[in-house]
Write an enzyme that holds these catalytic residues in place. Structure first.
Site, short mmCIF file in Angstrom:
data_model
loop_
_atom_site.label_atom_id
_atom_site.label_comp_id
_atom_site.label_asym_id
_atom_site.label_seq_id
_atom_site.Cartn_x
_atom_site.Cartn_y
_atom_site.Cartn_z
N LYS A 74 -9.82 -7.15 7.64
CA LYS A 74 -8.99 -6.73 8.84
C LYS A 74 -9.44 -7.44 10.02
O LYS A 74 -10.65 -7.17 10.37
CB LYS A 74 -8.94 -5.42 8.80
CG LYS A 74 -8.03 -4.85 7.53
CD LYS A 74 -7.97 -3.25 7.77
CE LYS A 74 -7.42 -2.58 6.85
NZ LYS A 74 -7.48 -1.30 6.75
N LYS A 78 -1.05 -0.81 -4.30
CA LYS A 78 -2.33 -0.08 -4.03
C LYS A 78 -1.88 1.39 -3.73
O LYS A 78 -1.05 1.53 -2.79
CB LYS A 78 -2.91 -0.57 -2.75
CG LYS A 78 -3.99 -0.03 -2.26
CD LYS A 78 -4.82 -0.85 -0.99
CE LYS A 78 -4.78 0.13 0.20
NZ LYS A 78 -5.42 -0.80 1.21
N GLU A 85 -11.06 0.80 -3.60
CA GLU A 85 -11.43 0.49 -2.22
C GLU A 85 -12.11 1.59 -1.30
O GLU A 85 -11.61 2.74 -1.57
CB GLU A 85 -10.30 -0.11 -1.55
CG GLU A 85 -10.35 -0.22 0.13
CD GLU A 85 -8.89 -1.06 0.48
OE1 GLU A 85 -7.94 -1.14 -0.26
OE2 GLU A 85 -8.72 -0.97 1.69
N ASP A 91 -13.82 -1.71 2.96
CA ASP A 91 -12.80 -1.81 4.07
C ASP A 91 -13.59 -1.26 5.26
O ASP A 91 -14.29 -2.19 5.95
CB ASP A 91 -11.56 -0.95 4.01
CG ASP A 91 -10.61 -1.12 4.85
OD1 ASP A 91 -10.76 -1.55 6.04
OD2 ASP A 91 -9.34 -0.49 4.57
N LYS A 127 -2.96 4.96 -2.67
CA LYS A 127 -3.92 5.80 -1.57
C LYS A 127 -4.25 7.12 -2.51
O LYS A 127 -3.59 7.71 -3.04
CB LYS A 127 -3.18 6.28 -0.34
CG LYS A 127 -2.96 5.10 0.50
CD LYS A 127 -4.13 4.65 1.28
CE LYS A 127 -3.70 3.54 2.28
NZ LYS A 127 -5.24 3.23 2.86
N GLY A 138 -4.07 -4.33 5.97
CA GLY A 138 -3.12 -4.37 7.21
C GLY A 138 -3.22 -2.83 7.57
O GLY A 138 -4.25 -1.91 7.23
N SER A 147 0.80 -1.17 0.08
CA SER A 147 0.06 0.01 -0.03
C SER A 147 1.02 1.16 -0.22
O SER A 147 1.66 1.47 0.96
CB SER A 147 -0.74 -0.06 1.25
OG SER A 147 -1.48 1.13 1.27
N ASP A 189 -7.21 2.93 -2.98
CA ASP A 189 -7.69 3.07 -1.65
C ASP A 189 -8.20 4.55 -1.38
O ASP A 189 -7.11 5.33 -1.07
CB ASP A 189 -7.39 2.51 -0.80
CG ASP A 189 -7.83 2.29 0.72
OD1 ASP A 189 -8.96 2.72 0.77
OD2 ASP A 189 -7.20 1.63 1.75
O1 OSB Z 1 -7.12 1.68 4.71
O2 OSB Z 1 -6.09 -0.17 4.33
C1 OSB Z 1 -6.17 0.87 4.82
C2 OSB Z 1 -3.15 1.53 7.12
C3 OSB Z 1 -3.52 2.23 7.97
C4 OSB Z 1 -4.99 2.37 7.92
C5 OSB Z 1 -5.64 2.11 6.94
C6 OSB Z 1 -5.20 1.37 5.80
C7 OSB Z 1 -3.87 1.27 5.98
C8 OSB Z 1 -3.06 0.68 4.63
C9 OSB Z 1 -1.70 0.08 4.87
O3 OSB Z 1 -3.55 0.70 3.55
C10 OSB Z 1 -1.49 -1.38 4.79
C11 OSB Z 1 -0.69 -2.03 5.28
O4 OSB Z 1 -0.38 -2.52 6.59
O5 OSB Z 1 0.59 -2.22 4.83
MG MG Z 2 -8.40 0.51 3.35
#
Ligand code: OSB
Ligand code: MG
Length: 370
Positions: free
Chosen positions: A264, A163, A215, A240, A165, A292, A137, A190
């Site tokens: 999660k 992925k 996402e 999510d 953001k 994650g 991510s 995401d």
């Molecule tokens: O939305 O998936 C998410 C990290 C913190 C809070 C929300 C998210 C995330 C990530 C990181 O996308 C995923 C990772 O732990 O590598």
């Molecule tokens: Mg997410």
């Protein structure tokens, strides 16, 4: 049957190797709350995935510390005998919400149980894989050249899916640039709930980039608008934030609010609830992957074990330790082998606490006799 004897909580702060920016903010330091449960002379560990502030969900490390110390601990003290970790949700059901707090305690019981049985956790969960496909991510970057360089490095490391953001103002241009430079990679985005249905024209444009999924584009607690959006996009929507229980996952699928679910265990209240979502999705042939929350090695190990279940068919947000921390609080670190993370084979989570590092990064801790 395990007789719980003690519970410890540790608040830790671990610097991230690089700042992680999302539509809801930027993190430079990982704040984690760790739970250790001792029973029959064995120690089991769980990590609470709540963040430092109530931005991803309403929980924080501080609300979780309060709920575990003042409300979960008395329940454990009154009921010290645990037959199986899957009994935990019922035991904790008098507490409304606080999924991440409950999940952290349940996680410690899974590790404890598997260690008592001297078996790796994935075997106890019914996992079918010895390695899991790793994705990464990528946080919001300062500019597009930096983003392209970052993505290139992760591809070079072997990550099977990137992925990105996104947020309003950081969407079509960065996604278009990455897609143009890397036409064939598995790419997803995401939004962490940053858009509204009025942003439909922008979201529709994303259809041009052959994304694996979009996402959580809309509100953190919404299903209906996601269902409307899903009907008009060809890119599959993955939820999510909106899926905080197995019941909610069922509602989402019934409504057509998503075609993929990011699981999660912390967000949904624990491994048992995550297993219920897994079974529901498997029966309906809905693809899953394991998300994650920038976990330390303790939480990451749990994600790795969970991701071995048959319904988890897409690359995960489970990356190598060094993508997050220079020094983690557990050992050994997670590494990539040809784009996969090998599943630990030792009992329980299969990782051990490095006490020296834990105590160095610990800002508060307390132990209770149960
Ligand atoms: O939305 O998936 C998410 C990290 C913190 C809070 C929300 C998210 C995330 C990530 C990181 O996308 C995923 C990772 O732990 O590598
Ligand atoms: Mg997410």
């Amino acid at each position: 049957m395990i007789k719980l004897e003690r519970m410890s909580l540790f608040l830790v702060e671990l610097p991230l190797v690089s700042p992680f920016a999302t539509s809801f903010g930027e993190e430079r330091v990982k704040h984690a709350l760790l739970v250790a449960l001792t029973g029959d002379g064995v120690m089991g560990w769980g990590e609470c995935v709540a963040g430092s502030g109530p931005w991803f969900s309403s929980e924080t490390v501080e609300t979780a510390r309060y709920v575990i110390s003042e409300h979960i601990r008395p329940i454990l003290s009154a009921h010290k005998l645990i037959e199986h970790p899957s009994d935990m949700p019922k035991l904790l059901s008098p507490i409304r919400g606080h999924q991440m707090a409950k999940a952290a305690v349940e996680a410690a019981t899974w590790d404890l149980y598997a260690r008592t049985q001297k078996r790796p956790l994935f075997q106890i969960l019914g996992g079918v894989r010895e390695e899991i496909p790793a994705g990464v991510s990528v946080g919001i970057q300062p500019d597009i050249p930096t983003l392209l360089a970052t993505v290139e490095n992760f591809l070079h490391d072997g990550y099977q899916r990137i992925k990105l953001k996104i947020k309003p103002g950081w969407d079509l241009a960065p996604v278009g640039a990455v897609r143009e430079r890397f036409p064939d990679i598995l790419l997803s985005v995401d939004a962490n709930a940053a858009y509204r249905l009025e942003d439909f024209p922008t979201l529709k444009e994303l259809d041009r980039y052959g994304l694996l999924m979009l996402e959580q584009p809309l509100a953190f607690d919404d299903l209906l608008e996601h269902a409307r959006l899903s009907q008009t996009l060809s890119t599959p929507i993955c939820l999510d934030e909106s899926v905080d229980s197995a019941h909610r996952a069922w509602e989402a699928l019934e409504l057509g609010a998503c075609r993929i679910i990011n699981v999660k265990q912390g967000r949904v209240g624990g491994v048992t609830e995550a297993l219920a979502i897994h079974n529901l999705a498997l029966a309906r042939k809905v693809p899953l992957w394991c998300g994650g929350m920038l976990e330390t090695g303790i939480g990451r190990a749990l994600n790795v074990h969970l991701a071995t279940l048959p319904g988890f068919t897409l690359p995960h947000d489970i990356s190598a330790t060094r993508r997050y921390f220079r020094e983690d609080i557990s050992e050994p670190p997670f590494d990539l082998q040809n784009g996969y993370i090998p599943v630990p084979k030792k009992p329980g989570l299969g990782v051990e606490i490095n006490w020296d590092r834990l105590l160095r990064s610990c800002t508060w801790s307390r132990t209770w006799k149960l």
